[in-house]
Design a protein around this motif. Structure first.
Motif: not given
Length: 231
Positions: A169-171, A184-188
């Protein structure tokens, strides 16, 4: 963490190195510098041991002080430059001890040494024997690294490591050495870590982060700066 090993001096140095002996005459030194288009030359003993470096700055006093009548105070004040102006061999005019690096030093270590000592070229030595020369231009070669190679390393060594469940999900995109991260990530709390790790990869010019938390949505674009966090 499977980060690629940094480039070392032996990867980019010029070898074999052009050098002169202690007894090289002044005009010979100038001729070699002109023919090889270099601004400095290592000075070596008969066994190949580096004993000093002669640079354009070491040679210029001969022209700078030509025909000048110096007062006693000026002669004391400029004693070192006057000695060089009167020199006729490499041993007379060289700077010693030589500032050197080893073949297995990192490019960052070599760059710091150049900056601290205000030099443009460094002899590369192994057990005091000359192995090559590294210049400022050599250290910049890492920035010729293709964007595609940088992108692949960012995905493999940073994104896949820090966000294994969200890597898809990371470009990641790279243009002219500037890495852009989106998604978007789970752990900012790992966003800043990711930015710093990417900044540390060789060939990276800058980082633009557009990463955000899954609940809050993407954060505003933020350009990272080397040496401090980007907020």
């Amino acid at each position: 963490m499977p980060v690629a090993a940094p480039h070392i001096v032996s990867d980019v140095m010029t070898a074999p190195a052009v050098a002169v002996g202690r007894d090289a005459r002044f005009k010979e030194i100038v001729r070699v510098m002109n023919e090889r288009r270099v601004s400095a030359l290592p000075v070596v003993s008969g066994e190949g041991r580096v004993v000093g470096v002669v640079s354009e700055a070491d040679l210029l006093p001969k022209e700078e002080l030509r025909g000048r009548e110096l007062t006693r105070f000026e002669r004391i004040q400029r004693r070192s430059r006057l000695t060089k102006a009167e020199g006729v061999t490499a041993e007379d005019v060289m700077s010693t001890p030589a500032v050197t690096v080893r073949p297995d030093d990192t490019l960052a270590q070599a760059a710091r040494r150049m900056a601290v000592h205000h030099v443009k070229r460094l002899p590369v030595v192994d057990e005091d024997r000359l192995r090559g020369v590294v210049s400022r231009g050599d250290l910049l070669k890492v920035f010729l690294r293709p964007d595609e190679d940088i992108e692949e390393e960012v995905r493999r060594t940073v994104v896949s490591y820090l966000f294994p469940l969200h890597a898809h999900a990371i470009h990641v995109s790279v243009r002219d050495g500037i890495v852009t991260l989106r998604g978007l990530v789970h752990d900012t709390s790992l966003i800043w870590v990711a930015e710093r790790l990417v900044q540390g990869l060789e060939g990276v010019v800058g980082v633009e982060s557009q990463l955000g938390g899954e609940e809050s949505g993407p954060v505003r674009p933020c350009r990272g700066h080397f040496g401090r966090p980007a907020f």
